[in-house]
Design a protein around this motif. Structure first.
Motif, PDB file in Angstrom:
ATOM      1  N   SER A   1      12.548  11.921  35.683  1.00 13.02           N
ATOM      2  CA  SER A   1      12.279  12.981  34.665  1.00 13.02           C
ATOM      3  C   SER A   1      11.802  14.332  35.274  1.00 13.02           C
ATOM      4  CB  SER A   1      11.157  12.378  34.069  1.00 13.02           C
ATOM      5  OG  SER A   1      10.463  13.378  33.138  1.00 13.02           O
TER       6      SER A   1
ATOM      7  N   GLN B   1      11.316  18.667  34.838  1.00 13.78           N
ATOM      8  CA  GLN B   1      10.896  19.547  33.795  1.00 13.78           C
ATOM      9  C   GLN B   1      10.683  21.160  34.369  1.00 13.78           C
ATOM     10  OE1 GLN B   1       7.089  18.585  31.902  1.00 13.78           O
ATOM     11  NE2 GLN B   1       5.717  18.998  33.748  1.00 13.78           N
TER      12      GLN B   1
ATOM     13  N   GLU C   1       8.021  17.378  38.836  1.00 16.57           N
ATOM     14  CA  GLU C   1       8.555  16.243  37.901  1.00 16.57           C
ATOM     15  C   GLU C   1       7.527  15.299  37.435  1.00 16.57           C
ATOM     16  OE1 GLU C   1      11.431  16.225  41.475  1.00 16.57           O
ATOM     17  OE2 GLU C   1       9.697  17.539  40.721  1.00 16.57           O
TER      18      GLU C   1
ATOM     19  N   GLN D   1      13.862  20.176  29.876  1.00 19.43           N
ATOM     20  CA  GLN D   1      13.716  18.481  30.281  1.00 19.43           C
ATOM     21  C   GLN D   1      14.967  18.227  30.606  1.00 19.43           C
ATOM     22  OE1 GLN D   1      11.299  16.251  28.281  1.00 19.43           O
ATOM     23  NE2 GLN D   1       9.346  17.479  28.330  1.00 19.43           N
TER      24      GLN D   1
ATOM     25  N   LYS E   1      16.204  14.252  31.761  1.00 19.09           N
ATOM     26  CA  LYS E   1      15.778  12.827  32.211  1.00 19.09           C
ATOM     27  C   LYS E   1      16.938  11.976  32.267  1.00 19.09           C
ATOM     28  CE  LYS E   1      11.709  13.596  29.367  1.00 19.09           C
ATOM     29  NZ  LYS E   1      10.387  13.369  30.480  1.00 19.09           N
TER      30      LYS E   1
ATOM     31  N   SER F   1      17.671   7.764  32.927  1.00 17.03           N
ATOM     32  CA  SER F   1      17.206   6.240  33.299  1.00 17.03           C
ATOM     33  C   SER F   1      18.606   5.319  33.618  1.00 17.03           C
ATOM     34  CB  SER F   1      16.433   5.618  32.200  1.00 17.03           C
ATOM     35  OG  SER F   1      17.141   5.542  30.958  1.00 17.03           O
TER      36      SER F   1
END
Length: 164
Positions: free
Chosen positions: A5, A7, A29, A143, A145, A147
């Motif tokens: 993640s 930002q 992060e 941001q 991200k 996963s």
């Protein structure tokens, strides 16, 4: 599952009519325990935020189904169109996906997006933005991200908690 993640709350100037890779600091992060966004790149070169475009890369730590999400805040401007897209290998041979073309609303522009793709180690990911105003505009917050959900092999080993 593996997760990264990023930002960036420092303004990033985006020149008109030019896709630009957003950059992310290495010390802000929320999460990067799998080492997917590090100043020492896989080729051994050390990069600095915000100077080096490589500071915009996430390097997937495993092959799998990648869930990408982004949040982008633009300053108010005289846009008639704003675009954003996820991209594989943004500094090599870009392979773009999930391109959104947006007509702006009055005032600042706040967008989120989500997309799923297959990711692989050695193929970095990034987030491109674009606008068609007549002068440079700022992304004031962003941001990115990722996963990763490992892929199960049909008839084979489906992994275990230790594989995540």
């Amino acid at each position: 599952m593996m997760f990264c993640s990023l930002q960036a709350s420092q303004d990033q100037v985006i020149h008109p009519k030019l896709y630009t890779l957003l950059r992310f600091p290495f010390d802000d992060e929320s999460t990067d325990v799998w080492g997917m966004h590090q100043p020492v790149q896989p080729d051994g070169r050390t990069v600095q935020y915000p100077r080096d475009p490589e500071s915009g890369l996430i390097w997937p730590a495993a092959e799998g189904l990648g869930h990408l999400t982004a949040c982008i805040h633009w300053e108010a401007g005289e846009y008639t169109e704003i675009r954003d897209q996820f991209v594989r290998d943004p500094l090599g041979v870009p392979d773009t996906t999930a391109t959104d073309h947006r007509a702006p609303s009055p005032g600042q522009q706040f967008f989120t997006k989500h997309h799923e793709i297959i990711v692989r180690p050695g193929v970095p990911l990034g987030l491109f933005v674009y606008h068609n105003d007549s002068k440079p505009r700022k992304v004031t917050y962003a941001q990115l991200k990722l996963s990763i959900h490992p892929l199960a092999v049909p008839g084979g080993d489906h992994g275990s908690a230790a594989d995540c």
